[in-house]
Design an enzyme around this catalytic site. Structure first.
Site: not given
Length: 150
Positions: A78-80
């Protein structure tokens, strides 16, 4: 590395209408990777997660780990988690690693968790549009950033 760890009664990841991973009791781990992360972060974070005492013992006290309970783990990239929100209303993801860096790190992390847990770990599909479903147990949600480990 940044993580959001949720104690779950069940969790699953679906991609294009197909369930790619599902677990019962255990942990859902959302993982964000940045370029400064390395093997030391992987090793430290994996040990921290599998030994994190956030499951109830017989007295109802959070005193047991996923290792103690025999629970399962799903790890979802999850890059966010590396969103920068200081300026404006549109998050910037400049700190999140590009796929050529993040994918090998993600795969190494999953392998390390499997070693430390002693069994197969569920995953999402890196970069895919994933639908993550969970039943948070507690609710118990813990955040860990390896940059704050000291």
């Amino acid at each position: 590395m940044k993580t959001v760890i949720q104690r779950v009664s069940k969790a699953s990841v679906t991609v294009d209408g197909q369930v790619v991973s599902s677990i019962g009791y255990g942990l859902l781990v959302l993982l964000g990777i940045e370029d400064a992360d390395g093997k030391e972060d992987i090793d430290w974070l994996s040990q921290k997660i599998v030994n994190l005492r956030i499951f109830n013992d017989d007295d109802g006290v959070m005193n047991r780990s996923v290792l103690d309970t025999g629970g399962d783990i799903i790890v979802v990239s999850q890059f966010t988690l590396h969103a920068l929100t200081k300026k404006g209303n549109r998050p910037s993801y400049i700190k999140a690693s590009k796929p050529e860096v993040a994918i090998p790190m993600y795969e190494s992390f999953v392998e390390k968790i499997e070693q430390d847990l002693g069994k197969k770990v569920g995953t999402g599909i890196f970069g895919a549009d994933m639908k993550v479903e969970l039943l948070n147990d507690g609710p118990v949600t813990i955040t860990i950033d390896t940059k704050n480990k000291e």
